[in-house]
Design an enzyme around this catalytic site. Structure first.
Site, PDB file in Angstrom:
ATOM      1  N   CYS A 136       0.822  -1.210   0.000  1.00  0.00           N
ATOM      2  CA  CYS A 136       0.000   0.000   0.000  1.00  0.00           C
ATOM      3  C   CYS A 136       0.861   1.268   0.000  1.00  0.00           C
ATOM      4  O   CYS A 136       1.666   1.483  -0.901  1.00  0.00           O
ATOM      5  CB  CYS A 136      -0.942  -0.059   1.200  1.00  0.00           C
ATOM      6  N   ILE A 137       0.753   2.116   1.022  1.00  0.00           N
ATOM      7  CA  ILE A 137       1.515   3.354   1.119  1.00  0.00           C
ATOM      8  C   ILE A 137       2.898   3.123   1.724  1.00  0.00           C
ATOM      9  O   ILE A 137       3.784   3.978   1.614  1.00  0.00           O
ATOM     10  CB  ILE A 137       0.737   4.414   1.948  1.00  0.00           C
TER      11      ILE A 137
END
Length: 218
Positions: A136-137
């Site tokens: 993800c991030i």
């Protein structure tokens, strides 16, 4: 049985670890007959977000390690003790906790800093030739630490985050949710997960591939 460290950043997408990503990582490791060893830093969260309303709870404080223990069913260790474990690889799920608690990317962007405990753990795994996976991030952490080496990572296709990754010296590679990016000549593995979504079955495909690659490289 291979042992893989999993660094959590709280409990809840808006102020901690993305719960689906964290649980799918643990499930994928278990299905592969690998042992997951969970860690989290013993620090206050940047803030607490009411996940029903999306608003910050101004007068509430929570601890990252205590909250992460919810996901790990209490089986979790202080991140400062990670060097006492013999582990074969490391995975960091996403959620805003990766950008608020494990780093300050959420407020500082490309000028962010990584929590020293997290930076030390990731850099030691990399130096010892062990694989590190970011969901993800969380790949912004890899970009900050290893960007000057020109590593390749993916967060999917978000233009601003991709630009920030480039500003940190890394190369962003656009990828669909079910795919992974392995940085050439490196054991850094990334997948978009909920940076793209749209749902739990979609992100599970990429997470399964990331876990499989981390175990293969371990």
């Amino acid at each position: 049985m291979k042992k893989i460290g999993v660094i959590l950043s709280g409990c809840g997408v808006y102020d901690g670890s993305e719960i689906h990503e964290a649980v799918l990582t643990l499930l994928s490791l278990d299905k592969a007959q690998a042992e997951a060893v969970c860690f989290a830093p013993d620090i206050p969260q940047r803030h607490v977000v009411n996940h029903l309303t999306g608003e910050v709870s101004e007068n509430e404080t929570r601890n990252v390690l205590v909250e992460s223990a919810r996901i790990a069913r209490g089986s979790i260790r202080n991140l400062r003790d990670i060097d006492t474990m013999i582990l074969d690889g490391l995975i960091i799920p996403g959620g805003y906790g990766a950008a608020k608690n494990l780093s300050d990317y959420a407020v500082a962007g490309a000028k962010c800093e990584v929590l020293p405990e997290v930076a030390d753990a990731v850099m030691r795994f990399r130096k010892s030739g062990k694989p590190v996976g970011f969901l993800c991030i969380a790949p912004v952490i890899a970009a900050k630490l290893f960007g000057p080496e020109g590593i390749e990572v993916t967060i999917g296709s978000d233009p601003q985050t991709a630009a920030d990754i480039a500003a940190m010296g890394a190369k962003h590679v656009a990828a669909p949710v079910e795919e992974i990016v392995v940085s050439p000549g490196s054991k850094i593995v990334t997948t978009p997960a909920y940076m793209l979504g749209p749902g739990i079955s979609d992100i599970a495909k990429g997470i399964d591939k990331l876990v499989a690659k981390v175990l293969e490289l371990a």
